[in-house]
Design an enzyme around this catalytic site. Structure first.
Site, PDB file in Angstrom:
ATOM      1  N   GLY A  17       0.763  -1.244   0.000  1.00 15.43           N
ATOM      2  CA  GLY A  17       0.000   0.000   0.000  1.00 15.43           C
ATOM      3  C   GLY A  17       0.792   1.291   0.000  1.00 15.43           C
ATOM      4  O   GLY A  17       1.704   1.502  -0.820  1.00 15.43           O
ATOM      5  N   ARG A  39       6.544  -8.872   6.707  1.00 18.11           N
ATOM      6  CA  ARG A  39       6.591  -9.843   5.604  1.00 18.11           C
ATOM      7  C   ARG A  39       7.846  -9.637   4.746  1.00 18.11           C
ATOM      8  O   ARG A  39       7.858  -8.866   3.777  1.00 18.11           O
ATOM      9  CB  ARG A  39       5.326  -9.726   4.750  1.00 18.11           C
ATOM     10  CG  ARG A  39       4.093 -10.308   5.448  1.00 18.11           C
ATOM     11  CD  ARG A  39       2.832 -10.014   4.701  1.00 18.11           C
ATOM     12  NE  ARG A  39       2.502  -8.601   4.694  1.00 18.11           N
ATOM     13  CZ  ARG A  39       1.533  -8.038   3.976  1.00 18.11           C
ATOM     14  NH1 ARG A  39       0.804  -8.781   3.180  1.00 18.11           N
ATOM     15  NH2 ARG A  39       1.295  -6.743   4.044  1.00 18.11           N
ATOM     16  N   ASP A  59       8.752  -6.302  13.414  1.00  8.60           N
ATOM     17  CA  ASP A  59       7.420  -6.062  13.966  1.00  8.60           C
ATOM     18  C   ASP A  59       7.565  -4.837  14.872  1.00  8.60           C
ATOM     19  O   ASP A  59       8.218  -4.923  15.920  1.00  8.60           O
ATOM     20  CB  ASP A  59       6.948  -7.287  14.760  1.00  8.60           C
ATOM     21  CG  ASP A  59       5.509  -7.124  15.249  1.00  8.60           C
ATOM     22  OD1 ASP A  59       5.071  -5.979  15.448  1.00  8.60           O
ATOM     23  OD2 ASP A  59       4.835  -8.155  15.433  1.00  8.60           O
ATOM     24  N   TYR A 147      -9.589   2.675  16.222  1.00  9.78           N
ATOM     25  CA  TYR A 147      -8.728   3.110  15.108  1.00  9.78           C
ATOM     26  C   TYR A 147      -8.662   4.643  15.088  1.00  9.78           C
ATOM     27  O   TYR A 147      -7.573   5.220  14.990  1.00  9.78           O
ATOM     28  CB  TYR A 147      -9.234   2.574  13.769  1.00  9.78           C
ATOM     29  CG  TYR A 147      -8.383   3.069  12.606  1.00  9.78           C
ATOM     30  CD1 TYR A 147      -7.062   2.637  12.462  1.00  9.78           C
ATOM     31  CD2 TYR A 147      -8.884   3.986  11.682  1.00  9.78           C
ATOM     32  CE1 TYR A 147      -6.266   3.113  11.413  1.00  9.78           C
ATOM     33  CE2 TYR A 147      -8.099   4.455  10.637  1.00  9.78           C
ATOM     34  CZ  TYR A 147      -6.787   4.012  10.506  1.00  9.78           C
ATOM     35  OH  TYR A 147      -5.999   4.494   9.481  1.00  9.78           O
ATOM     36  N   LYS A 151      -5.345   7.191  15.610  1.00 12.82           N
ATOM     37  CA  LYS A 151      -4.881   8.200  14.649  1.00 12.82           C
ATOM     38  C   LYS A 151      -4.969   9.610  15.258  1.00 12.82           C
ATOM     39  O   LYS A 151      -4.189  10.482  14.900  1.00 12.82           O
ATOM     40  CB  LYS A 151      -5.665   8.074  13.344  1.00 12.82           C
ATOM     41  CG  LYS A 151      -5.281   6.824  12.550  1.00 12.82           C
ATOM     42  CD  LYS A 151      -3.787   6.835  12.172  1.00 12.82           C
ATOM     43  CE  LYS A 151      -3.359   5.642  11.355  1.00 12.82           C
ATOM     44  NZ  LYS A 151      -1.952   5.689  10.925  1.00 12.82           N
ATOM     45  N   PRO A 177      -4.342  11.034   5.224  1.00 16.67           N
ATOM     46  CA  PRO A 177      -5.149  10.710   4.045  1.00 16.67           C
ATOM     47  C   PRO A 177      -6.588  10.357   4.374  1.00 16.67           C
ATOM     48  O   PRO A 177      -6.890   9.851   5.460  1.00 16.67           O
ATOM     49  CB  PRO A 177      -4.448   9.462   3.468  1.00 16.67           C
ATOM     50  CG  PRO A 177      -3.193   9.270   4.252  1.00 16.67           C
ATOM     51  CD  PRO A 177      -3.412   9.950   5.565  1.00 16.67           C
ATOM     52  N   VAL A 180      -7.930   5.727   0.694  1.00 18.81           N
ATOM     53  CA  VAL A 180      -6.907   5.295  -0.275  1.00 18.81           C
ATOM     54  C   VAL A 180      -7.139   3.811  -0.544  1.00 18.81           C
ATOM     55  O   VAL A 180      -7.266   3.020   0.398  1.00 18.81           O
ATOM     56  CB  VAL A 180      -5.480   5.458   0.295  1.00 18.81           C
ATOM     57  CG1 VAL A 180      -4.435   5.177  -0.778  1.00 18.81           C
ATOM     58  CG2 VAL A 180      -5.281   6.846   0.903  1.00 18.81           C
ATOM     59  N   PHE A 184      -5.730  -2.137   3.004  1.00 23.09           N
ATOM     60  CA  PHE A 184      -6.144  -1.677   4.334  1.00 23.09           C
ATOM     61  C   PHE A 184      -7.484  -2.282   4.789  1.00 23.09           C
ATOM     62  O   PHE A 184      -7.607  -2.783   5.912  1.00 23.09           O
ATOM     63  CB  PHE A 184      -6.240  -0.145   4.296  1.00 23.09           C
ATOM     64  CG  PHE A 184      -6.700   0.503   5.568  1.00 23.09           C
ATOM     65  CD1 PHE A 184      -5.807   0.792   6.586  1.00 23.09           C
ATOM     66  CD2 PHE A 184      -8.032   0.866   5.750  1.00 23.09           C
ATOM     67  CE1 PHE A 184      -6.227   1.414   7.757  1.00 23.09           C
ATOM     68  CE2 PHE A 184      -8.461   1.474   6.912  1.00 23.09           C
ATOM     69  CZ  PHE A 184      -7.553   1.762   7.911  1.00 23.09           C
TER      70      PHE A 184
HETATM   71  N1  NAP Z   1      -5.774   3.113   3.105  1.00 17.58           N
HETATM   72  C1  NAP Z   1      -6.354   4.155   3.657  1.00 17.58           C
HETATM   73  O1  NAP Z   1      -7.476   4.531   3.272  1.00 17.58           O
HETATM   74  C2  NAP Z   1      -5.647   4.936   4.727  1.00 17.58           C
HETATM   75  C3  NAP Z   1      -6.170   6.199   5.065  1.00 17.58           C
HETATM   76  C4  NAP Z   1      -5.546   6.946   6.050  1.00 17.58           C
HETATM   77  C5  NAP Z   1      -4.420   6.456   6.677  1.00 17.58           C
HETATM   78  N2  NAP Z   1      -3.938   5.217   6.350  1.00 17.58           N
HETATM   79  C6  NAP Z   1      -2.742   4.752   7.061  1.00 17.58           C
HETATM   80  O2  NAP Z   1      -1.728   4.476   6.133  1.00 17.58           O
HETATM   81  C7  NAP Z   1      -0.828   3.522   6.688  1.00 17.58           C
HETATM   82  C8  NAP Z   1      -0.582   2.418   5.671  1.00 17.58           C
HETATM   83  O3  NAP Z   1      -1.808   1.743   5.423  1.00 17.58           O
HETATM   84  P1  NAP Z   1      -2.161   1.128   3.992  1.00 17.58           P
HETATM   85  O4  NAP Z   1      -3.445   1.697   3.565  1.00 17.58           O
HETATM   86  O5  NAP Z   1      -1.005   1.201   3.091  1.00 17.58           O
HETATM   87  O6  NAP Z   1      -2.489  -0.390   4.430  1.00 17.58           O
HETATM   88  P2  NAP Z   1      -1.748  -1.758   4.038  1.00 17.58           P
HETATM   89  O7  NAP Z   1      -1.619  -1.848   2.564  1.00 17.58           O
HETATM   90  O8  NAP Z   1      -2.475  -2.826   4.763  1.00 17.58           O
HETATM   91  O9  NAP Z   1      -0.288  -1.584   4.650  1.00 17.58           O
HETATM   92  C9  NAP Z   1      -0.035  -1.624   6.028  1.00 17.58           C
HETATM   93  C10 NAP Z   1       1.446  -1.825   6.230  1.00 17.58           C
HETATM   94  O10 NAP Z   1       1.740  -1.804   7.640  1.00 17.58           O
HETATM   95  C11 NAP Z   1       2.582  -2.915   7.939  1.00 17.58           C
HETATM   96  N3  NAP Z   1       2.399  -3.352   9.300  1.00 17.58           N
HETATM   97  C12 NAP Z   1       1.237  -3.645   9.941  1.00 17.58           C
HETATM   98  N4  NAP Z   1       1.493  -4.055  11.197  1.00 17.58           N
HETATM   99  C13 NAP Z   1       2.853  -4.028  11.345  1.00 17.58           C
HETATM  100  C14 NAP Z   1       3.734  -4.346  12.409  1.00 17.58           C
HETATM  101  N5  NAP Z   1       3.278  -4.783  13.586  1.00 17.58           N
HETATM  102  N6  NAP Z   1       5.070  -4.195  12.219  1.00 17.58           N
HETATM  103  C15 NAP Z   1       5.535  -3.755  11.036  1.00 17.58           C
HETATM  104  N7  NAP Z   1       4.759  -3.429   9.989  1.00 17.58           N
HETATM  105  C16 NAP Z   1       3.436  -3.590  10.140  1.00 17.58           C
HETATM  106  C17 NAP Z   1       2.172  -4.002   6.934  1.00 17.58           C
HETATM  107  O11 NAP Z   1       3.256  -4.888   6.700  1.00 17.58           O
HETATM  108  P3  NAP Z   1       3.376  -6.385   7.234  1.00 17.58           P
HETATM  109  O12 NAP Z   1       1.990  -6.949   7.307  1.00 17.58           O
HETATM  110  O13 NAP Z   1       4.256  -7.044   6.209  1.00 17.58           O
HETATM  111  O14 NAP Z   1       4.051  -6.262   8.564  1.00 17.58           O
HETATM  112  C18 NAP Z   1       1.920  -3.163   5.683  1.00 17.58           C
HETATM  113  O15 NAP Z   1       3.120  -2.965   4.985  1.00 17.58           O
HETATM  114  C19 NAP Z   1      -1.452   3.033   7.991  1.00 17.58           C
HETATM  115  O16 NAP Z   1      -0.845   3.715   9.067  1.00 17.58           O
HETATM  116  C20 NAP Z   1      -2.903   3.460   7.839  1.00 17.58           C
HETATM  117  O17 NAP Z   1      -3.516   3.665   9.092  1.00 17.58           O
HETATM  118  C21 NAP Z   1      -4.526   4.449   5.390  1.00 17.58           C
END
Ligand code: NAP
Length: 247
Positions: A17, A39, A59, A147, A151, A177, A180, A184
């Site tokens: 992501g 991962r 982690d 959640y 944030k 954001p 997105v 997620f």
């Molecule tokens: N998508 C949206 O709409 C949105 C909107 C606002 C904010 N955000 C924020 O953007 C950030 C990224 O989210 P995303 O949308 O890109 O989701 P995503 O595609 O699910 O990516 C989440 C990432 O966080 C890593 N992660 C989760 N737990 C972890 C841990 N304990 N240690 C290390 N890495 C960890 C995951 O990697 P592994 O599983 O490989 O560890 C993955 O690379 C998050 O902080 C989320 O809250 C997302």
């Protein structure tokens, strides 16, 4: 010339992501990027595409491992992006293990990374920290409870860091954001792809690259300029829950 030539960046959550897109964008600007997440295979695959990148399987909930594995790196840019949501139940139906996972990752995980990297940045009198918050930290929505609270904590941490670090030469920013399209929601709904897809149905949602562009813009400003807070909406999104759908 590549604007980030010679810079070392850390992106947590780089296996998917927004984090993956940020890593690609910083690398395209010439930075060497340290890719961190749990991962390792996904990180290795990305590393094979990004010159001079490095993989750290991590982690971020593990304070000691985070301190140890990030030690010895002189980071110029740090994006503690790793984070997740679990579930969308009201508190009275919520799952304490899910709450712990969100709190431990989204709040404590960010703190563990900051504790590991900031002493070196302070010593070198420079650096960029770009937090990834969310519009969920600015306005709660039904079922968002924990959640949203995590944030909101990131936003509060951003404000605190500005005080902690204002006389160190380090710039602190937060990018918040809206919707997105990434895995997620698959993570939030624990693999229920149909429910996840409904979140984005008919919406001209943001792409991870849109957020990555903004992060790259922030860290390539002249040294005196600190862009503080950036809230990024899809044009179809009026608030966390009011979204225009074209289906
Ligand atoms: N998508 C949206 O709409 C949105 C909107 C606002 C904010 N955000 C924020 O953007 C950030 C990224 O989210 P995303 O949308 O890109 O989701 P995503 O595609 O699910 O990516 C989440 C990432 O966080 C890593 N992660 C989760 N737990 C972890 C841990 N304990 N240690 C290390 N890495 C960890 C995951 O990697 P592994 O599983 O490989 O560890 C993955 O690379 C998050 O902080 C989320 O809250 C997302």
């Amino acid at each position: 010339m590549s604007k980030l030539q010679g810079k070392l960046a850390l992106v947590t959550g780089a296996s998917s992501g927004i984090g993956e897109a940020i890593a690609r964008s910083l690398s395209a600007e010439g930075a060497r990027v340290v890719l961190a997440a749990r991962r390792g295979e996904k990180l290795q695959k990305l590393a094979s595409e990004l010159p001079h990148s490095e993989v750290i399987e991590l982690d971020v909930r593990d304070a000691q491992a985070t301190l140890t594995r990030l030690a010895g790196h002189a980071f110029d840019i740090v994006v503690p992006n790793a984070g997740l949501a679990r579930g969308l139940d009201p508190v009275h139906k919520g799952t304490p293990d899910d709450w712990s996972e969100m709190i431990d990752t989204n709040i404590k995980g960010v703190l563990h990374v900051l504790r590991a990297v900031t002493p070196g940045m302070i010593e070198r009198k420079r650096g960029d920290i770009v937090l990834i918050g969310s519009v969920a930290g600015r306005q709660a929505y039904p079922g968002g409870n924990v959640y949203c609270a995590t944030k909101a904590a990131v936003r509060s941490l951003y404000e605190s860091l500005r005080y902690d670090l204002h006389d160190t030469g380090i710039r602190v920013s937060t990018v918040d954001p809206g919707m997105v399209r990434t895995p997620f929601s698959d993570v939030r709904f624990k693999g229920d792809a149909e429910r996840a897809a409904k979140v984005y149905a008919g919406v001209d949602y943001l792409h991870a690259e849109d957020i990555a562009d903004i992060v790259s813009f922030i860290v390539t400003r002249p040294a005196r300029v600190n862009i503080g807070e950036v809230v990024v909406w899809s044009k179809d999104q009026a608030s966390a829950m009011v979204v225009a759908r074209r289906t």
